[in-house]
Design a protein around this motif. Structure first.
Motif: not given
Lengths: 292, 292, 292, 292
Positions: C177-182, C265-266, D19-29, D68-74
């Motif tokens: 439901t996150d608008k930024r995930i779109d 962070q998006i 870079t930090v943001v993307n690494c956080l996302s890959e870690f979390y995902g 998990c891909v949706y989560t990190c897609s943006k």
């Protein structure tokens, strides 16, 4: 803007001739289809249905069709099936010369895809079968590659089965791609996948739903070559020609039945009284006066 | 622009009368539905659940509904079910005369579709059943065609079961097609397919979820004609009229319950304070002051 | 334009007060959810897993959530779960007063839905259980209604299990439901359905994934009232409060973990260098200079 | 406009460095992926396939990947797999430095996710295994965590298996994300989920389709640490490096094969004769003159 490696490589590898491009796509798509599909069947048979059960054969082939059709959707259209190509010819959407090109490369792709799948499960095949390669009967394993009907299924029913199974495939391909049905093109391949699964659940018992001359014939040749021998062709009174021939008739008959019963009857645009009434509902296209 | 074979044929076969067109579509759609659906059940029963298991009956019928509804979506609307047609009449979306036409052609289509499915599995049926056609009991195979409740399920529960099962079908059909719920029409048929699967997983144990008078009655007549005889009707104290009658009541009651509890309460447009706040979120429609 | 019966009835039944409307929707949606869901579990248990197997419990509940969320999507939002409602409160998307209203009507709806499901399988229950109603142990059938952990699962693990299971539910609800995930809102409910199925495949072994205080508690009360008695509460050292309490903590913790690690962070809009390069690709949002 | 708690928190937690943001996302995902995925496998193995069967392993991992891909897609793009990250580098869509960052955080996330899953099924593990932790052989349970090939599968076939399985993953990731194939980005993750399921149905028999160096290696280290010991690495002639190395080669080779056979051949825009003919059909992109 600096070019990415992809755009640079595109300039090198890009081919202008659309016939060559389309043949390459059909070849590649059918190769992938059989590589994955034959692997699904091997996993089903070689694990004695402990890993894959019948539903995974249904869904697995369905998802494979979905992905292989997406792959070729913007070049050759992703027929991956000689019967579908011939059907599109009868609808005026493929030149006759292309039908022959497509059938050739589809069959070649199917053969090579089968060979790849075979290598992947070489150790498992050896573990389960040893050195025995018998096409049919109680210990027959020809079904690892292609359709081998049970003795109690006649060749007449076999023909009818392939006529019907491929017919439903072609019929719903026409529904889904009909511009007047208005399904977004990005959903087509997903629906084709579910369609393939459905056919396996409804029409899988007689022959295992080959519904594709290339998918049935190419692996049959491959199996004959790796030790199953001539019985792959002579079995069941030379049944092998049935899943080659019947699909063409079924596909054409069913596709045209759709257009005659439904497709030709879809109005070009929704009548105006439907547009006036947007929030109210989902009314079917009748004359307004009928609603009085 | 040169006309394609399809456009030429369209001019020949196009029918202007929308009533005829809609009846043709309902006939054709229900024929396809039963052709495929009865084949699914035959594959389930005749393989002794070795090929299809219950989930394939659920998903298989679901995908079939999906494809048959797509097929008729732009002409008759794809009801394929007398109870759904009557329900749409009570909502003012189908003239009463059409309800009768639709029920007639749906039932006829269901009968012919059943006959086609029967021919496809003729050899398998003979192999498994020999010449024995017993409707019910330990060796009964009437369930190849239609619902035959177990002795411990009373006719009262059977009525309730069909009221509920068809009710959920109708209720969610109203949800999905409600313009105010705003689901793109190209997704409707996919959701209907999953809906049918869900009903089979929740309400399949008592009777096998016929939830469609045409789907239950037409194959019952066909079975009686091919040797199962009068017991198809007399069994279980003339149970056969229950899956004909109960769905009509269930569909209408459940559809209207949706509109009273939810559908009539959906605002025509999202209130303006929701639009201001687009990036923030998914807030439910409350008065802004409530959020203070 | 003549008004349809639906629009006439809408004027009669339409309620202006959004709080009442939202409570009606949550009540109705949760009633449907439990009516269908408890029926799925009954079909699973009473058929001794001959009709439904575990995958149908997973997919069946998933499709049910999908349809019930669609039903309430334009009024209350379709939480159908007290833990989700409280989570939305912590995100500022639901007033606190509404959390209490929602929990009350969700629980009431769950109770009535359970009662409906019970009536539907009354004959089957009598056939399988006779007059015996034992909550737990080798002949225990309390799982027809609610979670009853095996003796070897401690209450500590049970708490962790419900924290985690509901956590994943809430986390991915926030993602979707996150608008930024779109993700288009018409797809949300479909993805929620697959999410529920996934949770049952990953976190179903300890307790059967209630992950919803109303879904666990209301049927427990119902079971106690129809003969299972006080053991429904006292079993396993008063385990019953765990699937009531743990989901609230899990939902809030997991939802916020998503926002901290990813959601916050998006970027609000894709940076401009991404837009220039549309045909080239799918590049991730990095600084252009990084690509040099 | 008053800010919601979410927007306030966003200002506090927002990180500018991509870079930090993307690494956080890959870690979390990847943490989420393994938390859920290892739980699916535990439910499969510890219930002796009574709860999950193989299809739930396939669909469960598929739905997990989807979410998990949706989560990190943006943010990071949701690779969650070192082989996919390296493949994107060869396509010019990820800087080389990021490949190393991504692989590090993916592996770390996989390790922590595995540890979480382990805690969730601690009681069940103890109940089924007691204190015995044997990596391989008849009582071996190393497969709770990672791939342990049967003795009759050679390491050569194992390499080929991981080359092929990861290859198909990468190939279809390129198809789906290819702008010229034109699939809406909100559908990508759903298709990836079905892709993962398909791979498990086709290429799951040899090794159980790890197809991800982080997914195979991190749980292997974790298992070694909790009592399975050095055998996790030494087993099968130090097989463990195969599912680390082979995926990189397979992903790159297969991705480029797609572009060479199909991707580079897709025209930038549909030729004009296709646009003229919208209602007619679905014609494949050929020269108009070919249709004469």
């Amino acid at each position: 803007m600096m070019d990415s490696p992809l755009e640079k490589a595109r300039r090198i590898f890009h081919i202008e001739n659309r016939t060559v491009v389309n043949c390459l796509s059909e070849f590649y798509g059918t190769l992938l289809l059989l590589f994955i599909g034959i692997s699904i069947v091997h996993q089903f048979d070689l694990s004695h249905k402990q890993l894959n059960t019948w539903i995974q054969v249904n869904l697995g082939w369905g998802f494979t069709i979905m992905l292989c059709v997406y792959t070729c959707s913007k070049t050759s259209g992703g027929h991956l099936n000689p019967a579908i190509s011939l059907m599109f010819y009868t609808l005026g959407k493929l030149p006759l010369s292309h039908v022959f090109y497509y059938i050739a490369v589809q069959t070649l792709g199917a053969f090579i895809g089968t060979a790849f799948a075979y290598t992947l499960y070489l150790d498992q095949t050896h573990h389960v079968l040893g050195d025995v390669r018998i096409a049919s009967g109680p210990n027959g394993t020809g079904t690892l590659f292609t359709s081998m009907p049970a003795p109690h299924v006649s060749n007449t029913i076999a023909f009818w089965d392939q006529f019907v199974g491929t017919g439903f495939l072609a019929l719903f391909v026409c529904v889904v791609t009909d511009k007047r049905i208005d399904i977004p093109s990005s959903l087509h391949a997903i629906i084709f996948g579910l369609l393939i699964a459905m056919i396996g659940m409804a029409f899988g018992m007689n022959l295992g739903y080959p519904i594709n001359p290339a998918r049935d014939f190419a692996p049959r040749v491959f199996a004959a070559m790796i030790g199953y021998g001539w019985e792959m062709f002579s079995y069941h009174n030379y049944y092998f020609w049935i899943p080659i021939l019947a699909p063409f008739f079924g596909a054409i008959a069913a596709a045209w039945s759709y257009f005659i019963f439904v497709g030709f009857q879809i109005p070009d645009q929704p009548p105006s009284y439907m547009k006036e009434n947007k929030t109210d509902g989902d009314g079917i296209p009748l004359k307004t006066t009928d609603l009085a």
